[in-house]
Scaffold this motif. Structure first.
Motif, PDB file in Angstrom:
ATOM      1  N   PHE A   1      31.576  42.972 -15.956  1.00 39.35           N
ATOM      2  CA  PHE A   1      31.088  41.728 -16.525  1.00 39.35           C
ATOM      3  C   PHE A   1      30.701  40.757 -15.415  1.00 39.35           C
ATOM      4  O   PHE A   1      31.400  40.633 -14.410  1.00 39.35           O
ATOM      5  CB  PHE A   1      32.185  41.127 -17.401  1.00 39.35           C
ATOM      6  N   VAL A   2      29.582  40.058 -15.626  1.00 36.36           N
ATOM      7  CA  VAL A   2      29.147  39.020 -14.701  1.00 36.36           C
ATOM      8  C   VAL A   2      29.169  37.654 -15.364  1.00 36.36           C
ATOM      9  O   VAL A   2      29.793  36.716 -14.864  1.00 36.36           O
ATOM     10  CB  VAL A   2      27.730  39.320 -14.166  1.00 36.36           C
ATOM     11  N   ALA A   3      28.488  37.537 -16.509  1.00 35.75           N
ATOM     12  CA  ALA A   3      28.391  36.237 -17.183  1.00 35.75           C
ATOM     13  C   ALA A   3      28.001  36.450 -18.636  1.00 35.75           C
ATOM     14  O   ALA A   3      27.426  37.483 -18.985  1.00 35.75           O
ATOM     15  CB  ALA A   3      27.368  35.343 -16.491  1.00 35.75           C
ATOM     16  N   ALA A   4      28.300  35.453 -19.462  1.00 32.16           N
ATOM     17  CA  ALA A   4      27.922  35.508 -20.871  1.00 32.16           C
ATOM     18  C   ALA A   4      27.607  34.098 -21.358  1.00 32.16           C
ATOM     19  O   ALA A   4      28.054  33.106 -20.766  1.00 32.16           O
ATOM     20  CB  ALA A   4      29.018  36.139 -21.713  1.00 32.16           C
ATOM     21  N   ILE A   5      26.867  34.046 -22.462  1.00 32.46           N
ATOM     22  CA  ILE A   5      26.436  32.754 -22.989  1.00 32.46           C
ATOM     23  C   ILE A   5      26.402  32.823 -24.509  1.00 32.46           C
ATOM     24  O   ILE A   5      26.068  33.873 -25.081  1.00 32.46           O
ATOM     25  CB  ILE A   5      25.050  32.385 -22.404  1.00 32.46           C
ATOM     26  N   ASN A   6      26.755  31.710 -25.145  1.00 32.16           N
ATOM     27  CA  ASN A   6      26.750  31.729 -26.598  1.00 32.16           C
ATOM     28  C   ASN A   6      25.331  31.515 -27.130  1.00 32.16           C
ATOM     29  O   ASN A   6      24.369  31.411 -26.370  1.00 32.16           O
ATOM     30  CB  ASN A   6      27.744  30.714 -27.156  1.00 32.16           C
ATOM     31  N   ARG A   7      25.207  31.444 -28.437  1.00 31.26           N
ATOM     32  CA  ARG A   7      23.875  31.451 -29.039  1.00 31.26           C
ATOM     33  C   ARG A   7      23.078  30.189 -28.730  1.00 31.26           C
ATOM     34  O   ARG A   7      21.861  30.261 -28.529  1.00 31.26           O
ATOM     35  CB  ARG A   7      23.988  31.650 -30.549  1.00 31.26           C
ATOM     36  N   SER A   8      23.741  29.064 -28.668  1.00 28.62           N
ATOM     37  CA  SER A   8      23.030  27.810 -28.398  1.00 28.62           C
ATOM     38  C   SER A   8      22.765  27.598 -26.914  1.00 28.62           C
ATOM     39  O   SER A   8      21.888  26.814 -26.553  1.00 28.62           O
ATOM     40  CB  SER A   8      23.838  26.633 -28.939  1.00 28.62           C
ATOM     41  N   GLY A   9      23.545  28.285 -26.080  1.00 29.81           N
ATOM     42  CA  GLY A   9      23.442  28.088 -24.637  1.00 29.81           C
ATOM     43  C   GLY A   9      24.408  27.055 -24.096  1.00 29.81           C
ATOM     44  O   GLY A   9      24.466  26.832 -22.886  1.00 29.81           O
ATOM     45  N   ARG A  10      25.183  26.450 -24.967  1.00 27.08           N
ATOM     46  CA  ARG A  10      26.063  25.385 -24.514  1.00 27.08           C
ATOM     47  C   ARG A  10      27.298  25.908 -23.796  1.00 27.08           C
ATOM     48  O   ARG A  10      27.827  25.276 -22.884  1.00 27.08           O
ATOM     49  CB  ARG A  10      26.496  24.530 -25.701  1.00 27.08           C
ATOM     50  N   ASP A  11      27.790  27.056 -24.231  1.00 28.37           N
ATOM     51  CA  ASP A  11      29.011  27.615 -23.654  1.00 28.37           C
ATOM     52  C   ASP A  11      28.694  28.823 -22.787  1.00 28.37           C
ATOM     53  O   ASP A  11      28.002  29.754 -23.223  1.00 28.37           O
ATOM     54  CB  ASP A  11      29.979  28.030 -24.757  1.00 28.37           C
ATOM     55  N   THR A  12      29.212  28.817 -21.576  1.00 23.73           N
ATOM     56  CA  THR A  12      28.972  29.902 -20.633  1.00 23.73           C
ATOM     57  C   THR A  12      30.295  30.387 -20.045  1.00 23.73           C
ATOM     58  O   THR A  12      31.269  29.636 -19.975  1.00 23.73           O
ATOM     59  CB  THR A  12      28.044  29.455 -19.500  1.00 23.73           C
ATOM     60  N   TYR A  13      30.302  31.638 -19.610  1.00 25.23           N
ATOM     61  CA  TYR A  13      31.506  32.281 -19.106  1.00 25.23           C
ATOM     62  C   TYR A  13      31.117  33.136 -17.903  1.00 25.23           C
ATOM     63  O   TYR A  13      30.045  33.743 -17.892  1.00 25.23           O
ATOM     64  CB  TYR A  13      32.123  33.164 -20.199  1.00 25.23           C
ATOM     65  N   TYR A  14      32.022  33.179 -16.911  1.00 29.85           N
ATOM     66  CA  TYR A  14      31.699  33.884 -15.670  1.00 29.85           C
ATOM     67  C   TYR A  14      32.883  34.706 -15.172  1.00 29.85           C
ATOM     68  O   TYR A  14      34.045  34.321 -15.363  1.00 29.85           O
ATOM     69  CB  TYR A  14      31.326  32.876 -14.573  1.00 29.85           C
ATOM     70  N   ALA A  15      32.552  35.796 -14.504  1.00 26.96           N
ATOM     71  CA  ALA A  15      33.567  36.513 -13.751  1.00 26.96           C
ATOM     72  C   ALA A  15      33.982  35.659 -12.557  1.00 26.96           C
ATOM     73  O   ALA A  15      33.169  34.905 -12.006  1.00 26.96           O
ATOM     74  CB  ALA A  15      33.006  37.851 -13.270  1.00 26.96           C
ATOM     75  N   ASP A  16      35.229  35.781 -12.160  1.00 25.63           N
ATOM     76  CA  ASP A  16      35.728  34.986 -11.033  1.00 25.63           C
ATOM     77  C   ASP A  16      34.909  35.237  -9.767  1.00 25.63           C
ATOM     78  O   ASP A  16      34.725  34.333  -8.946  1.00 25.63           O
ATOM     79  CB  ASP A  16      37.193  35.307 -10.770  1.00 25.63           C
ATOM     80  N   SER A  17      34.419  36.447  -9.619  1.00 26.90           N
ATOM     81  CA  SER A  17      33.713  36.818  -8.394  1.00 26.90           C
ATOM     82  C   SER A  17      32.371  36.106  -8.232  1.00 26.90           C
ATOM     83  O   SER A  17      31.832  36.055  -7.124  1.00 26.90           O
ATOM     84  CB  SER A  17      33.499  38.331  -8.349  1.00 26.90           C
ATOM     85  N   VAL A  18      31.824  35.560  -9.323  1.00 25.95           N
ATOM     86  CA  VAL A  18      30.512  34.914  -9.245  1.00 25.95           C
ATOM     87  C   VAL A  18      30.569  33.436  -9.601  1.00 25.95           C
ATOM     88  O   VAL A  18      29.559  32.728  -9.480  1.00 25.95           O
ATOM     89  CB  VAL A  18      29.477  35.628 -10.140  1.00 25.95           C
ATOM     90  N   LYS A  19      31.724  32.963 -10.039  1.00 31.77           N
ATOM     91  CA  LYS A  19      31.845  31.574 -10.478  1.00 31.77           C
ATOM     92  C   LYS A  19      31.489  30.634  -9.339  1.00 31.77           C
ATOM     93  O   LYS A  19      31.937  30.793  -8.212  1.00 31.77           O
ATOM     94  CB  LYS A  19      33.272  31.330 -10.955  1.00 31.77           C
TER      95      LYS A  19
END
Length: 123
Positions: free
Chosen positions: A47-65
């Motif tokens: 996993f690298v990153a993810a985003i919700n449908r609106s784009g408001r919420d994002t999530y990252y792996a620690d290695s790329v944050k």
């Protein structure tokens, strides 16, 4: 079913930047949660990153944050991954993926995948 096509990979020196794009085929793009994953030779897809449908919420792996930023433009059916301060350890094939139900970091939870784009970071 949605089709995904990644672009923007290439060869870059350490410390450089790249922006990956993932274009989707469907008008229903805005209903999908999107993720970026990568796979280096001999390693599992991670996993690298993810985003919700609106784009408001994002999530990252620690290695790329702090270095990578995921975003999306629902009007263009496209999700992006801006990668800054690249390191040789970031070398991998990068994939985008889509799922319908929620954000997730496990690759097995994503039913739709692109073919990937190669990112190579030289030292």
């Amino acid at each position: 079913q949605v089709q995904l096509v990644e672009s923007g990979g290439g060869l870059v020196q350490a410390g450089g930047s790249l922006r990956l794009s993932c274009a989707a085929s469907e008008r229903t793009f805005s209903t999908y949660y999107m993720g970026w994953f990568r796979q280096a030779p001999g390693k599992e897809r991670e996993f690298v990153a993810a985003i919700n449908r609106s784009g408001r919420d994002t999530y990252y792996a620690d290695s790329v944050k702090g270095r990578f930023t995921i975003s999306r433009d629902n009007a263009k059916y496209t999700v992006y991954l801006q990668m800054n301060s690249l390191k040789p350890d970031d070398t991998a094939v990068y994939y985008c993926a889509a799922r319908s139900y929620s954000v997730a970091s496990r690759p097995d939870l994503y039913p739709y995948w692109g073919r990937g784009t190669q990112v190579t970071v030289s030292s």
